[in-house]
Structures are given as C-alpha cells and as structure tokens.
Scaffold this motif. Structure first.
Motif, mmCIF file in Angstrom:
data_model
loop_
_atom_site.group_PDB
_atom_site.id
_atom_site.type_symbol
_atom_site.label_atom_id
_atom_site.label_comp_id
_atom_site.label_asym_id
_atom_site.label_seq_id
_atom_site.Cartn_x
_atom_site.Cartn_y
_atom_site.Cartn_z
ATOM 1 N N ASN A 30 0.797 -1.223 0.000
ATOM 2 C CA ASN A 30 0.000 0.000 0.000
ATOM 3 C C ASN A 30 0.830 1.273 0.000
ATOM 4 O OD1 ASN A 30 -2.434 -1.360 -0.021
ATOM 5 N ND2 ASN A 30 -2.653 -1.334 2.205
ATOM 6 N N ASN A 31 2.047 1.200 0.512
ATOM 7 C CA ASN A 31 2.797 2.425 0.759
ATOM 8 C C ASN A 31 4.104 2.567 -0.017
ATOM 9 O OD1 ASN A 31 0.947 3.374 2.816
ATOM 10 N ND2 ASN A 31 1.798 1.747 4.112
ATOM 11 N N SER A 32 4.467 1.566 -0.797
ATOM 12 C CA SER A 32 5.785 1.601 -1.438
ATOM 13 C C SER A 32 5.714 1.235 -2.905
ATOM 14 C CB SER A 32 6.733 0.619 -0.739
ATOM 15 O OG SER A 32 6.821 0.872 0.634
ATOM 16 N N THR A 56 2.891 3.174 -6.215
ATOM 17 C CA THR A 56 1.697 3.027 -5.395
ATOM 18 C C THR A 56 0.450 3.414 -6.182
ATOM 19 O OG1 THR A 56 2.093 5.236 -4.511
ATOM 20 C CG2 THR A 56 2.903 3.379 -3.211
#
Length: 122
Positions: A30-32, A56
């Motif tokens: 979700n974040n990278s 992302t």
C-alpha cells in the motif's frame, strides 16, 4: 528485515514465458513502489539492476532491455506483485528479486530475499 518473498522461477527455452510472484506485507504493497531486480552478470554480480517498477498509483516502468516483453502487475487484495516475462532471451538468465524501489542499479548487499532463479537456454 526482508518482508518480501519471491517465487516462480525456473528453466525455459528462449521465446518461452515465466511468471514470477512476490509476496509482500500489506503495508509495503500500500505504501511503497515495488521493483523487480536481477543480478548483473560477471564481475558486477554484487549489483542488481531494476527491470520493472510499479508505483503506489499503479504506474509501471521498465528497463529498455525488457520493455515490451515483461509486464509488472499487483494484486492489492492478496498482497502480491507479479512479473510476467514473455519472449525470454538467454540474457534474461539471472536471479530475480523483488523489493521496495531503491533505484535503477543498486548494491546486492543489505536486505534482500532469497530471490528466484530464471534460466533461459538458447
């Protein structure tokens, strides 16, 4: 600490296909931005080159050497990133790793998984 696990490598003849899988934690997915890397040959084996990247936002980018042959994708629900490799060439032979995006050519030292071997015979 490595939180990504690669699988799906194997041996194929030139022109064949393989699909690599990368299992990651939800926070990483979700974040990278996630990249697929492969080990450089010969004396540069301590370095890895990026072959495909997915951000992302879902945008993908590829090294010129694989553009048009490889496709990176992700399944957020299953926390997976994939690399579909078509029209494989002997020069694609390498150990492939997935990791958080670190750059286009990076050191093989540090936090990397076991990788998955891809061997393409002519």
């Amino acid at each position: 600490q490595v939180q990504l696990v690669e699988s799906g490598g194997g041996s194929v003849q030139a022109g064949g296909s393989l699909r690599l899988s990368c299992a990651a934690s939800r926070s990483i997915i979700n974040n990278s931005a996630i990249g697929w890397y492969r080990q450089l040959p010969g004396n540069e084996r301590n370095q890895l080159e990026l072959v495909a990247l997915i951000t992302t936002g879902g945008t993908s980018n590829y090294a010129d050497s694989v553009k048009g042959r490889f496709t990176i994708s992700r399944d957020i629900a299953d926390n997976m990133v994939y690399l579909q490799m078509d029209r494989l060439k002997p020069e694609d032979t390498s150990v492939y790793y997935c990791n958080i995006y670190r750059g286009w050519v990076v050191s093989a030292s540090g936090s990397w998984g076991q990788g998955t071997q891809v061997t393409v015979s002519s």
